[in-house]
Write an enzyme that holds these catalytic residues in place. Structure first.
Site, mmCIF file in Angstrom:
data_model
loop_
_atom_site.group_PDB
_atom_site.id
_atom_site.type_symbol
_atom_site.label_atom_id
_atom_site.label_comp_id
_atom_site.label_asym_id
_atom_site.label_seq_id
_atom_site.Cartn_x
_atom_site.Cartn_y
_atom_site.Cartn_z
ATOM 1 C CB SER A 151 -0.853 0.015 1.271
ATOM 2 O OG SER A 151 -1.418 1.288 1.463
ATOM 3 C CE1 TYR A 164 -3.935 -2.191 5.118
ATOM 4 C CE2 TYR A 164 -3.097 0.003 4.612
ATOM 5 C CZ TYR A 164 -3.647 -1.197 4.190
ATOM 6 O OH TYR A 164 -3.897 -1.400 2.850
HETATM 7 N N1 LIG Z 1 -8.596 -0.675 -1.705
HETATM 8 C C1 LIG Z 1 -7.551 0.085 -1.570
HETATM 9 O O1 LIG Z 1 -7.638 1.305 -1.800
HETATM 10 C C2 LIG Z 1 -6.223 -0.485 -1.179
HETATM 11 C C3 LIG Z 1 -5.111 0.361 -1.152
HETATM 12 C C4 LIG Z 1 -3.866 -0.142 -0.812
HETATM 13 C C5 LIG Z 1 -3.730 -1.485 -0.512
HETATM 14 N N2 LIG Z 1 -4.817 -2.306 -0.524
HETATM 15 C C6 LIG Z 1 -4.597 -3.718 -0.195
HETATM 16 O O2 LIG Z 1 -5.229 -4.533 -1.156
HETATM 17 C C7 LIG Z 1 -5.528 -5.803 -0.595
HETATM 18 C C8 LIG Z 1 -6.975 -6.154 -0.931
HETATM 19 O O3 LIG Z 1 -7.836 -5.235 -0.272
HETATM 20 P P1 LIG Z 1 -9.177 -4.690 -0.916
HETATM 21 O O4 LIG Z 1 -9.121 -3.231 -0.846
HETATM 22 O O5 LIG Z 1 -9.460 -5.368 -2.199
HETATM 23 O O6 LIG Z 1 -10.216 -5.133 0.228
HETATM 24 P P2 LIG Z 1 -11.495 -6.071 0.217
HETATM 25 O O7 LIG Z 1 -12.399 -5.752 -0.909
HETATM 26 O O8 LIG Z 1 -12.012 -5.986 1.619
HETATM 27 O O9 LIG Z 1 -10.888 -7.539 -0.038
HETATM 28 C C9 LIG Z 1 -10.180 -8.219 0.953
HETATM 29 C C10 LIG Z 1 -10.131 -9.689 0.582
HETATM 30 O O10 LIG Z 1 -9.324 -10.395 1.537
HETATM 31 C C11 LIG Z 1 -10.104 -11.450 2.122
HETATM 32 N N3 LIG Z 1 -9.659 -11.654 3.490
HETATM 33 C C12 LIG Z 1 -9.631 -10.738 4.489
HETATM 34 N N4 LIG Z 1 -9.192 -11.310 5.626
HETATM 35 C C13 LIG Z 1 -8.929 -12.609 5.332
HETATM 36 C C14 LIG Z 1 -8.465 -13.718 6.092
HETATM 37 N N5 LIG Z 1 -8.206 -13.621 7.416
HETATM 38 N N6 LIG Z 1 -8.293 -14.906 5.476
HETATM 39 C C15 LIG Z 1 -8.570 -15.032 4.149
HETATM 40 N N7 LIG Z 1 -9.020 -14.018 3.392
HETATM 41 C C16 LIG Z 1 -9.204 -12.830 3.980
HETATM 42 C C17 LIG Z 1 -11.550 -10.950 1.993
HETATM 43 O O11 LIG Z 1 -12.530 -11.977 2.063
HETATM 44 P P3 LIG Z 1 -13.229 -12.434 3.460
HETATM 45 O O12 LIG Z 1 -13.508 -11.196 4.237
HETATM 46 O O13 LIG Z 1 -14.445 -13.197 3.061
HETATM 47 O O14 LIG Z 1 -12.236 -13.310 4.128
HETATM 48 C C18 LIG Z 1 -11.510 -10.341 0.601
HETATM 49 O O15 LIG Z 1 -11.562 -11.349 -0.376
HETATM 50 C C19 LIG Z 1 -5.250 -5.667 0.909
HETATM 51 O O16 LIG Z 1 -4.004 -6.264 1.206
HETATM 52 C C20 LIG Z 1 -5.193 -4.167 1.127
HETATM 53 O O17 LIG Z 1 -4.390 -3.813 2.217
HETATM 54 C C21 LIG Z 1 -6.060 -1.834 -0.831
#
Ligand SMILES: NC(=O)c1ccc[n+]([C@@H]2O[C@H](COP(=O)([O-])OP(=O)(O)OC[C@H]3O[C@@H](n4cnc5c(N)ncnc54)[C@H](OP(=O)(O)O)[C@@H]3O)[C@@H](O)[C@H]2O)c1
Length: 262
Positions: A151, A164
């Site tokens: 991130s 985080y």
């Molecule tokens: N969106 C942004 O702006 C952004 C920016 C920078 C970095 N990121 C990074 O991108 C990655 C994906 O995030 P996202 O934004 O796409 O969020 P998201 O839509 O909430 O997706 C998160 C995914 O991870 C799964 N997950 C969470 N905890 C888990 C666990 N304990 N075991 C297995 N699966 C788990 C969730 O499914 P379940 O809840 O069903 O387990 C979901 O499939 C993360 O690492 C986040 O830090 C996101």
């Protein structure tokens, strides 16, 4: 040059593939020709629905495996299911993560552990447990790929997301350490550091597109928009195809310039 971005026949695993960034990358891999893309998450219902949706793209197959990857039991269970089905994997994307606002005064050890377990410990030990299948089909010409999803928070200072940011900083350091540790194995290790993307994690910020806070944020991001499916899929496919096979130990900022303006 014709097949520069092809992922023809590749076997991939994307953790956290049921929504957001993980589902965008899985989508990209399948459109680029991957044979099988495994996606994981805890919630079965959402995961199965996403796998059905992605399988119907009409290219390869998207296969759901439900596990909680914050525990070593969950990691081991996922690894044995993958090994039972596949002699090798070509691509591992460590994407599953938890975003938690944890300023210093209210941070407790449970929050710290929850964030670290899924964001930092899990990607390292899942990668370690999958080294054998990652090594198996890897060649100098067509190396296997490991991607960590970091991130912009890893390299910026946001005291409100203390745990985080720290967890993502660990991932970026791990990216370089593993890149060197695996240099003789034909496994490329890189990280993508996204800025603001549409996903469940950021839903509160964008769900009302007319909110003044959202409009102000868009104004401040140099690209004046959030990242979308194509942005994430494009970079992930590049890193996992011939096009990106010379990247090693690299952190790619994918943020529309966010880190320059906040
Ligand atoms: N969106 C942004 O702006 C952004 C920016 C920078 C970095 N990121 C990074 O991108 C990655 C994906 O995030 P996202 O934004 O796409 O969020 P998201 O839509 O909430 O997706 C998160 C995914 O991870 C799964 N997950 C969470 N905890 C888990 C666990 N304990 N075991 C297995 N699966 C788990 C969730 O499914 P379940 O809840 O069903 O387990 C979901 O499939 C993360 O690492 C986040 O830090 C996101």
């Amino acid at each position: 040059m014709e097949n520069l971005f092809s992922m023809d026949g590749k076997v991939c695993l994307v953790t956290g593939g049921s929504s957001g960034l993980g589902s965008y990358m899985a989508h990209g891999f399948l459109v680029a020709g991957a044979a099988r893309v495994y996606i994981t998450a805890r919630s079965n219902e959402k995961l199965n629905a996403k796998a059905d949706e992605l399988s119907s793209l009409g290219t390869g197959e998207c296969i759901p495996i439900s596990e909680d990857l914050s525990s070593l039991e969950g990691i081991n269970s996922l690894v044995s299911k993958i090994k039972n089905r596949e002699p090798y994997i070509d691509v591992l994307v460590n994407n599953a993560g938890l975003g938690l606002a944890t300023p210093i005064d209210s941070l407790d050890v449970g929050d710290w552990d929850r964030v670290m377990d899924i964001n930092a410990r899990s990607p390292l030990f899942l990668t370690q447990a999958l080294l054998e299948p990652l090594r198996k089909n890897a060649t100098q010409k067509d190396p296997s790929r490991v991607i960590f999803i970091s991130s912009v928070a890893a390299s910026m200072v946001f005291p409100s997301v203390l745990a985080y940011s720290s967890s993502k900083n660990i991932l970026e350091h791990l990216t370089k350490q593993l890149a060197l540790a695996l240099r003789d194995d034909f496994i490329r290790v890189n990280a993508i550091a996204p800025g603001r993307f549409y996903s469940e994690m950021t839903r509160r910020a964008w769900q009302d597109p007319e909110a003044e806070s959202f409009k102000a944020e868009l104004k401040r991001i140099p690209a004046h928009r959030y990242g979308e499916l194509e942005d994430m899929a494009g970079v992930a496919v590049m890193l996992c195809s011939r096009a990106g096979s010379y990247f090693h130990g690299e952190i790619l900022n994918l943020d529309g310039g966010f880190r320059l303006a906040f």
